[in-house]
Each structure stands twice: as structure tokens, then as C-alpha cells.
Design a protein around this motif. Structure first.
Motif, mmCIF file in Angstrom:
data_model
loop_
_atom_site.group_PDB
_atom_site.id
_atom_site.type_symbol
_atom_site.label_atom_id
_atom_site.label_comp_id
_atom_site.label_asym_id
_atom_site.label_seq_id
_atom_site.Cartn_x
_atom_site.Cartn_y
_atom_site.Cartn_z
ATOM 1 N N PRO A 1 -7.041 2.274 3.030
ATOM 2 C CA PRO A 1 -6.534 1.968 1.804
ATOM 3 C C PRO A 1 -7.661 2.671 0.695
ATOM 4 C CG PRO A 1 -7.050 -0.342 2.988
ATOM 5 C CD PRO A 1 -7.322 0.916 3.939
ATOM 6 N N PHE A 2 -8.765 2.473 1.069
ATOM 7 C CA PHE A 2 -9.712 3.133 -0.040
ATOM 8 C C PHE A 2 -9.588 4.682 -0.093
ATOM 9 C CE2 PHE A 2 -13.724 4.628 -1.944
ATOM 10 C CZ PHE A 2 -13.765 3.751 -2.903
ATOM 11 N N LEU A 3 -9.304 5.424 0.829
ATOM 12 C CA LEU A 3 -8.980 6.673 0.756
ATOM 13 C C LEU A 3 -7.666 6.966 -0.013
ATOM 14 C CD1 LEU A 3 -10.139 8.482 4.007
ATOM 15 C CD2 LEU A 3 -11.181 8.334 1.816
ATOM 16 N N MET A 4 -6.748 5.985 0.123
ATOM 17 C CA MET A 4 -5.206 6.327 -0.393
ATOM 18 C C MET A 4 -5.594 6.257 -1.781
ATOM 19 S SD MET A 4 -2.006 6.414 0.017
ATOM 20 C CE MET A 4 -0.993 5.120 1.137
ATOM 21 N N LYS A 5 -6.324 5.445 -2.317
ATOM 22 C CA LYS A 5 -6.845 5.218 -3.738
ATOM 23 C C LYS A 5 -7.616 6.611 -4.268
ATOM 24 C CE LYS A 5 -7.122 0.430 -4.916
ATOM 25 N NZ LYS A 5 -7.845 -0.645 -5.786
ATOM 26 N N PHE B 1 -5.521 9.318 6.790
ATOM 27 C CA PHE B 1 -5.692 8.108 6.296
ATOM 28 C C PHE B 1 -4.686 7.223 6.062
ATOM 29 C CE2 PHE B 1 -4.676 8.518 1.970
ATOM 30 C CZ PHE B 1 -5.031 9.814 1.650
ATOM 31 N N TRP B 2 -3.529 7.717 6.370
ATOM 32 C CA TRP B 2 -2.273 7.053 6.527
ATOM 33 C C TRP B 2 -1.167 7.530 7.103
ATOM 34 C CZ3 TRP B 2 -3.393 2.405 4.429
ATOM 35 C CH2 TRP B 2 -2.290 1.601 4.315
ATOM 36 N N MET C 1 0.907 -1.380 0.038
ATOM 37 C CA MET C 1 -0.193 -0.074 -0.039
ATOM 38 C C MET C 1 0.880 1.140 0.053
ATOM 39 S SD MET C 1 -3.240 0.213 -0.327
ATOM 40 C CE MET C 1 -3.043 1.900 0.055
ATOM 41 N N TRP D 1 -2.992 -0.520 -10.051
ATOM 42 C CA TRP D 1 -3.481 -0.433 -8.741
ATOM 43 C C TRP D 1 -4.675 0.099 -8.314
ATOM 44 C CZ3 TRP D 1 -2.880 4.308 -5.475
ATOM 45 C CH2 TRP D 1 -3.509 3.839 -4.337
ATOM 46 N N LEU D 2 -4.892 1.338 -9.249
ATOM 47 C CA LEU D 2 -5.961 2.051 -9.115
ATOM 48 C C LEU D 2 -7.230 1.543 -9.776
ATOM 49 C CD1 LEU D 2 -4.551 5.750 -9.897
ATOM 50 C CD2 LEU D 2 -5.769 5.154 -7.884
#
Lengths: 196, 196
Positions: free
Chosen positions: B94-98, A31-32, A1, A81-82
Motif C-alpha cells: 500500500p505504501f508504494l501505491m501511494k 506492488f499490486w 486500496m 488518501w494521499l
DNA sequence: TGGGTCATGTAACCTGTTACATGATTAG
DNA sequence: CTAATCATGTAACAGGTTACATGACCCA
């Protein structure tokens, strides 16, 4: 990720490990999270994989730096990935884990816990955060439509915090009610024994 | 974290690794996941640490089992953890990262992504889940007030899913609007060139 | 002269995932 | 006969955290 996050950032322009770190700290932190140690390690791995390339840049008055650029293979991987619709499932919420077992503590302590949690979850609208976010906005202003997606993640943060506060209120109410029932019962017992 | 979850479960009654696995799968899965491999490993470590003790139980018609019990040191650690107000910060979504990097894709694809995500986030009210939860409720029914905390975590799950769906709707609206603006512009350009 | 920013990393460790491996019993 | 349930784990790997280490420049 993290690899893909880094890929996304470098995809919007070459960056050093240090710059990537600052973006994580200031703009993606809701978020990360990422430590410098991990960023530098991932960059080395990604270079070996061929997703990024590295250029040493000598500087005067400042330490030399290694600037990373995305390669065609890296850009391909970013898009792959997207588009990958597989959602990594593992939801992890350490606070809920605690709540689940909070019956071990006296109700009063639990209530205090929720109050603290509610007060701690205030969406940070502070200057530093906003200006950092604005920096990132300016960075992507050559493609203004990209800023929309940044706004969407911010909105998620706001809605999440709001929901969390509402949930805390609900929990406090439930627990207060339970406490009243309990103290009522105790008084009842006390009364009975007084009566006997 | 998993260590403390296991501690909490065993604190409500002796369990085998297998039973712990089933509770994670059926009742805690909306805020934590755990593989059997990890559970068995953690149990061994926790026994070495002195938080749990192990008893081998021979069975006929079924494989033998190792039943784990919480020790006084384990119970102490459980309470220490519950009272520890330090909140582990690392939020990871992970969804927000995308989403953050979704500007690389055509808007239509992004919209489809949000629609799929919204449809996938339906709070599971299905029979299996509810009956499993009811089992856990029955398990703790000797201390009925503990069931309240279980209810609170369930409510969090419901509120979270609801918020997530609302957020998806918001995102879809924003992106639809952007798409309209874009296609409007394109038509404008087309019209101009037609005119020229 | 002391703290912040720029800039790089290593080593050890902890946590979690994936893949593999076994084997009896029981219900449909 | 086949799938599910009960029941145990190992090995390798991937991902993330904590602690440590260095060093110059600039501003107060």
C-alpha cells in the motif's frame, strides 16, 4: 486500496476498465495486482459513490467502451488518501510463513526451496515491462516531475529483489552449515557404534 | 494461508484458539497478522475438514477451553503445503501505491512522508518481542534444529527494515534534488521578471 | 482458421477486518 | 478498584480470487 489506485490512474486522464487493467498488469504489478472482474466492480461502486463518472462511447470496428473520468469529489478523496498518514499494518508474506514451519521437511529439501526462490527473484528488466513503463512515463510527461515517483517505486522493486537474494544466500549458508553439523553427528554416532 | 499457519503451530503441540492468537501476536507478527475472530472461524472449518480435532477441557479458576490437536490428515496437508512450490504471486504494498501517485502533492509534503516512514520502520528489538520469541524458541527446543528457521524469518525482518530505510534515504535525496531544481527554476524566473 | 487484442461483465467463493459481546480471576 | 490475562465467539462487511461468458476484428 484498489479504489484509490484506480482514482490515481483516472486522475491522470480518462480511462476504460480495460485500460486500467493493462496499467495494473504492465506497470504496477510489482506492488499490486488486480483482476478485471474486481476493476469493473470497483468502478461501478465508485460511480455510485460519486468519485468517477461514466461516458458510453460507441466505436466501429471495436466493441463500444465506457470511459471513466474523475469527479471533483473523486479528486478530493484522492488527495485525502494521499495525505492520510495512517499506515495499514497487515504485513503478509506467505513465503516466510512456510519458512517458519520448514523444520518439518528434511534440510536438503529446504535448501532446494531457497535456491529455487533465489533464482525466481530476478528483477524483470525484460523488454515488455520496460516498454510498458516507458508508455506510462510518456503518459505523464506533461508533468515531468511525476515520473520521479514512478522511478522510486521501480527502485524499491530492485532493492527488494536484491535483498531477497542476499537473504536466500544467508539462509542457504545457515542450512548447509546445519546439514554439515548433522551429518557430522551421524558419522560420530556411526563411528562410536563401529567402535563398540 | 492462515489455515496452514495454524496447522503448523498445532503440529508443534496442541493449542487453544487463544494460544494461537498469542503466538501470532508475539512471534509471527512481522510476516502475518490474524484476528481472534478469524482464528476461531478457521478452527471450526478445519475441524469440519478433518485437519484438526477438538477436546473440551474444563478448568477451575479459569474459563473452560477447547484444545485443538492435529489429525493425520492435517499433518499430511501440512507437508503437502510445505512442499508445494507454487508461489502465491499477489504482492501488495500500500505504501508504494501511494508513492506512485504522490506527484499530486507538493514535494515538501512527499519528503515529510518519506521521513516519517523511515523513522517508523525500526526493527523492534524491544524486550517484550524478544522474550516472546525466546518463549517460542523454548517451545521448540526439543527439536533444536527447528529454531534455525525461526531465526531465518527474524533475519528477513531485519534485512527488510534496513533495506526500507535505505530506500527512504534514496527517495528523500531524489526529492530534495528535485526541490532544489524547482526552486532554482522559480528563482530564475523571478530574476528574469525582476530584470524585465 | 486459430490466436491475440479490445472490451464488457456476472456469480460464487474465500479471506480478512471491524465491531460487538461476555465473564471470571489475579496482580498492582 | 482497576487493568490485564485467560477464554470464547457472532455478525456484518470489505476486499480479492476463480471460473465462466460473450463477441468482433485483425494478423499470420
Amino acid at each position: 486500496m484498489l479504489k484509490h489506485g484506480i482514482l490515481g490512474l483516472i486522475g491522470n486522464g480518462d480511462k476504460t476498465g480495460y485500460e486500467i487493467m493493462t496499467v495494473f498488469r504492465d506497470s504496477l504489478n510489482h506492488f499490486w495486482t488486480a483482476q478485471t472482474s474486481q476493476i469493473y466492480r470497483e468502478l461501478q461502486i465508485m460511480e455510485q459513490t460519486g468519485w468517477v463518472s461514466q461516458t458510453h462511447v460507441a466505436q466501429t470496428g471495436k466493441p463500444d467502451k465506457n470511459v471513466f473520468s474523475i469527479t471533483p469529489a473523486g479528486r478530493e478523496e484522492l488527495l485525502r488518501w494521499l495525505r492520510d498518514s495512517h499506515l495499514p499494518a497487515g504485513v503478509k508474506n506467505p513465503f516466510l510463513m512456510k519458512v517458519f514451519f520448514m523444520g518439518e521437511l528434511p534440510v536438503e529439501e529446504s535448501i532446494a526451496f531457497f535456491q529455487a526462490f533465489r533464482d525466481a527473484s530476478v528483477f524483470p528488466d525484460d523488454g515488455k515491462r520496460v516498454s510498458a513503463a516507458a508508455d506510462l512515463y510518456r503518459q505523464t510527461v506533461d508533468h515531468p516531475e511525476k515520473a520521479v515517483y514512478w522511478k522510486l517505486t521501480i527502485e524499491f522493486g530492485r532493492m527488494y529483489e536484491k535483498m531477497q537474494r542476499a537473504w536466500c544466500e544467508y539462509c542457504i549458508q545457515e542450512l548447509e552449515e546445519m546439514r554439515r553439523r548433522k551429518s557430522g553427528t551421524e558419522e560420530g554416532i556411526k563411528h562410536e557404534s563401529d567402535f563398540a
